[in-house]
Design a protein around this motif. Sequence first.
Motif, PDB file in Angstrom:
ATOM      1  N   PRO A 219      -4.955  12.714   5.005  1.00  0.00           N
ATOM      2  CA  PRO A 219      -4.996  11.628   4.004  1.00  0.00           C
ATOM      3  C   PRO A 219      -4.122  10.432   4.358  1.00  0.00           C
ATOM      4  CG  PRO A 219      -4.824  13.764   2.919  1.00  0.00           C
ATOM      5  CD  PRO A 219      -4.659  14.022   4.390  1.00  0.00           C
ATOM      6  N   PHE A 220      -2.948  10.660   4.967  1.00  0.00           N
ATOM      7  CA  PHE A 220      -2.056   9.531   5.252  1.00  0.00           C
ATOM      8  C   PHE A 220      -2.622   8.601   6.319  1.00  0.00           C
ATOM      9  CE2 PHE A 220      -0.800  12.698   8.387  1.00  0.00           C
ATOM     10  CZ  PHE A 220      -0.589  11.951   9.532  1.00  0.00           C
ATOM     11  N   LEU A 221      -3.607   9.071   7.115  1.00  0.00           N
ATOM     12  CA  LEU A 221      -4.174   8.226   8.164  1.00  0.00           C
ATOM     13  C   LEU A 221      -5.156   7.188   7.618  1.00  0.00           C
ATOM     14  CD1 LEU A 221      -4.869  10.875  10.970  1.00  0.00           C
ATOM     15  CD2 LEU A 221      -3.112   9.098  10.965  1.00  0.00           C
TER      16      LEU A 221
ATOM     17  N   LEU B 147     -32.443  -9.913  -0.756  1.00  0.00           N
ATOM     18  CA  LEU B 147     -31.042 -10.261  -0.958  1.00  0.00           C
ATOM     19  C   LEU B 147     -30.206  -8.987  -0.899  1.00  0.00           C
ATOM     20  CD1 LEU B 147     -30.066  -9.498  -4.144  1.00  0.00           C
ATOM     21  CD2 LEU B 147     -31.598 -11.386  -4.632  1.00  0.00           C
ATOM     22  N   TRP B 148     -28.954  -9.158  -0.579  1.00  0.00           N
ATOM     23  CA  TRP B 148     -28.041  -8.035  -0.429  1.00  0.00           C
ATOM     24  C   TRP B 148     -27.145  -7.921  -1.650  1.00  0.00           C
ATOM     25  CZ3 TRP B 148     -30.173 -10.465   3.584  1.00  0.00           C
ATOM     26  CH2 TRP B 148     -30.437  -9.763   4.760  1.00  0.00           C
ATOM     27  N   ILE B 149     -26.754  -6.699  -1.974  1.00  0.00           N
ATOM     28  CA  ILE B 149     -25.706  -6.472  -2.969  1.00  0.00           C
ATOM     29  C   ILE B 149     -24.612  -5.629  -2.311  1.00  0.00           C
ATOM     30  CG2 ILE B 149     -27.119  -6.709  -5.037  1.00  0.00           C
ATOM     31  CD1 ILE B 149     -27.358  -3.666  -5.093  1.00  0.00           C
ATOM     32  N   TYR B 150     -23.378  -5.881  -2.710  1.00  0.00           N
ATOM     33  CA  TYR B 150     -22.234  -5.255  -2.048  1.00  0.00           C
ATOM     34  C   TYR B 150     -21.204  -4.784  -3.057  1.00  0.00           C
ATOM     35  CZ  TYR B 150     -23.769  -7.497   2.333  1.00  0.00           C
ATOM     36  OH  TYR B 150     -24.480  -7.887   3.443  1.00  0.00           O
ATOM     37  N   GLU B 151     -20.460  -3.746  -2.644  1.00  0.00           N
ATOM     38  CA  GLU B 151     -19.163  -3.472  -3.249  1.00  0.00           C
ATOM     39  C   GLU B 151     -18.185  -3.266  -2.097  1.00  0.00           C
ATOM     40  OE1 GLU B 151     -19.523  -0.046  -5.787  1.00  0.00           O
ATOM     41  OE2 GLU B 151     -19.144   1.386  -4.173  1.00  0.00           O
ATOM     42  N   ILE B 152     -17.009  -3.843  -2.229  1.00  0.00           N
ATOM     43  CA  ILE B 152     -16.024  -3.782  -1.152  1.00  0.00           C
ATOM     44  C   ILE B 152     -14.730  -3.210  -1.718  1.00  0.00           C
ATOM     45  CG2 ILE B 152     -14.701  -5.106   0.536  1.00  0.00           C
ATOM     46  CD1 ILE B 152     -16.991  -7.038   0.746  1.00  0.00           C
ATOM     47  N   LEU B 153     -14.353  -2.057  -1.203  1.00  0.00           N
ATOM     48  CA  LEU B 153     -13.165  -1.337  -1.670  1.00  0.00           C
ATOM     49  C   LEU B 153     -11.983  -1.671  -0.760  1.00  0.00           C
ATOM     50  CD1 LEU B 153     -11.702   0.834  -3.377  1.00  0.00           C
ATOM     51  CD2 LEU B 153     -12.627   2.550  -1.810  1.00  0.00           C
ATOM     52  N   GLU B 154     -10.957  -2.276  -1.352  1.00  0.00           N
ATOM     53  CA  GLU B 154      -9.725  -2.575  -0.627  1.00  0.00           C
ATOM     54  C   GLU B 154      -8.735  -1.440  -0.845  1.00  0.00           C
ATOM     55  OE1 GLU B 154      -6.762  -6.425  -0.063  1.00  0.00           O
ATOM     56  OE2 GLU B 154      -7.693  -6.043  -2.011  1.00  0.00           O
ATOM     57  N   ILE B 155      -7.986  -1.104   0.188  1.00  0.00           N
ATOM     58  CA  ILE B 155      -7.009  -0.015   0.078  1.00  0.00           C
ATOM     59  C   ILE B 155      -5.722  -0.592  -0.505  1.00  0.00           C
ATOM     60  CG2 ILE B 155      -5.872   1.898   1.263  1.00  0.00           C
ATOM     61  CD1 ILE B 155      -8.920   2.005   1.358  1.00  0.00           C
ATOM     62  N   THR B 156      -5.677  -0.644  -1.832  1.00  0.00           N
ATOM     63  CA  THR B 156      -4.501  -1.156  -2.541  1.00  0.00           C
ATOM     64  C   THR B 156      -3.448  -0.046  -2.663  1.00  0.00           C
ATOM     65  OG1 THR B 156      -5.409  -0.507  -4.685  1.00  0.00           O
ATOM     66  CG2 THR B 156      -5.982  -2.711  -3.853  1.00  0.00           C
TER      67      THR B 156
ATOM     68  N   MET C 249      -3.814   7.509  -4.582  1.00  0.00           N
ATOM     69  CA  MET C 249      -4.866   8.436  -4.993  1.00  0.00           C
ATOM     70  C   MET C 249      -5.445   9.165  -3.780  1.00  0.00           C
ATOM     71  SD  MET C 249      -6.803   6.236  -7.967  1.00  0.00           S
ATOM     72  CE  MET C 249      -7.609   7.661  -8.701  1.00  0.00           C
ATOM     73  N   ILE C 250      -5.580   8.464  -2.667  1.00  0.00           N
ATOM     74  CA  ILE C 250      -6.069   9.113  -1.440  1.00  0.00           C
ATOM     75  C   ILE C 250      -5.092  10.181  -0.995  1.00  0.00           C
ATOM     76  CG2 ILE C 250      -6.588   8.750   1.004  1.00  0.00           C
ATOM     77  CD1 ILE C 250      -7.570   5.929   0.223  1.00  0.00           C
ATOM     78  N   LEU C 251      -3.797   9.860  -1.034  1.00  0.00           N
ATOM     79  CA  LEU C 251      -2.771  10.824  -0.620  1.00  0.00           C
ATOM     80  C   LEU C 251      -2.762  12.061  -1.509  1.00  0.00           C
ATOM     81  CD1 LEU C 251       0.164   8.369   0.220  1.00  0.00           C
ATOM     82  CD2 LEU C 251      -1.362   9.539   1.827  1.00  0.00           C
ATOM     83  N   ASN C 252      -3.231  11.898  -2.754  1.00  0.00           N
ATOM     84  CA  ASN C 252      -3.269  13.028  -3.698  1.00  0.00           C
ATOM     85  C   ASN C 252      -4.635  13.693  -3.756  1.00  0.00           C
ATOM     86  OD1 ASN C 252      -0.554  12.856  -4.618  1.00  0.00           O
ATOM     87  ND2 ASN C 252      -1.108  11.091  -5.893  1.00  0.00           N
ATOM     88  N   TRP C 253      -5.524  13.354  -2.813  1.00  0.00           N
ATOM     89  CA  TRP C 253      -6.860  13.962  -2.728  1.00  0.00           C
ATOM     90  C   TRP C 253      -7.649  13.758  -4.028  1.00  0.00           C
ATOM     91  CZ3 TRP C 253      -8.982  16.568   1.531  1.00  0.00           C
ATOM     92  CH2 TRP C 253      -8.110  16.778   2.607  1.00  0.00           C
ATOM     93  N   SER C 254      -7.569  12.580  -4.609  1.00  0.00           N
ATOM     94  CA  SER C 254      -8.319  12.303  -5.840  1.00  0.00           C
ATOM     95  C   SER C 254      -9.816  12.272  -5.559  1.00  0.00           C
ATOM     96  CB  SER C 254      -7.879  10.968  -6.442  1.00  0.00           C
ATOM     97  OG  SER C 254      -6.517  11.007  -6.810  1.00  0.00           O
TER      98      SER C 254
END
Length: 421
Positions: free
Chosen positions: A274-276, A357-366, A372-377
């Motif tokens: 997860p930390f990577l 046309l394209w639709i997008y969602e872009i997830l930034e690592i805030t 949450m990633i580190l806690n395996w959410s």
Amino acid sequence: MEYSEVIGKLKNLISQWDNVQEICDYIILWAVLANASDIHVEALSTYVRLRYRIDWELNQILEYQTFLHQWIVARFKILSDLKIDETRKPQDGRISKTIDWKALDLRVSTLPTVHGEKVVMRIVDKSKKIPELSKLWIEWSNLRLLMKAIKLPNGVILTSWPTWSGKSTTLYSVLTILNEIWVNIMTLEDPVENQVDWVNQSQVKPEIGYTFAYWLRTALRQDPDIIMVWEMRDKETVDIAVEASLTWHLVLSTIHTNSAAETITRVLNMWVQPFLIPASFNIVIAQRLLKRLCDNCKQQISLSELWKETLADIKNAISITPKAELQERVGDKLKNPIFYKAVWCEKCENKWYKWRLWIYEILEITPWVKSMILNWSSAFDINRQAIKEWMISLEQDWVMKALAWFTTLEEVYRAAKSQAE
């Protein structure tokens, strides 16, 4: 030649049971004129049907007698340099043709079935220009996030996609921005769809062991600045890509998931620590392709025509969207919401929808997403947190494009249903 002329000629040739070479030429020609992406030649119990995939939907064009099928398959095998006498195993080949000054690449796949071999040909128009990133409907905050990510000297930019989502167009458009004379860009693709000047492009060949992981190890010895790996299919490829990003390389790639948040959990399930992920990932993109409404034949619908559930979904999507985003992208149209449906029109060739046309969602690592990633959410919790931090979800992007009169609600929720499935 016009569509009607070509299909008439094709039907005439088939009815005469003559000139298989010309029949095959007209099968390809009509597909090109109709802007089809795939040709399906399928043997059934009593007849053979010819279908084309146009705007992501399969359309049956005609049927013909089964005794002609073996000769048509043999002709396509000759053109694609496949073994004519091998009917027990699938085969893959390629046909290069030029039609109406267009350089075409047809990727041919044969498959044995109980009624005979099926042939599918994917059509790649090599003459098409790669569109600019600004032309891909990546709007406002999404565009700012993407431009910020590709300007970083290292990290992973990962695009998640199902089939028919336009991911190759997005990646090629990003490459054209990054493609400078002082930068060493290397790509491994499956296959190479567009040849780009100044970019070192290679094609995967798993039959000789030339896989994504093998290429990545080799590419890192070629002094690259930017690496594009067509797909992250296994843990080994993901591990090497993450390692490359941590050693000051910018890595572009794709993965099969339905949303940006699901991409995070998919990578975690490949046993990446997860930390990577926060240390190496810049952004995660999810995208889809929609049909764009033709300006000449759209017809207004009243809100009373919509289902209560649909109205509730629309209101919810609007309520969680930042006001600045709505104002920038929808403007005054939000004060009196109007939606349109598609009707009959000659200018869009009676297809109702003319462009894409394209639709997008872009997830930034805030920082919150990182914790949450580190806690395996779960993907659900990560997605909910990202939207709280003003990520524009796919549904929000869909609704804003419908509010701006670029597409219909019918098309929006068709795409939503396909995502759910």
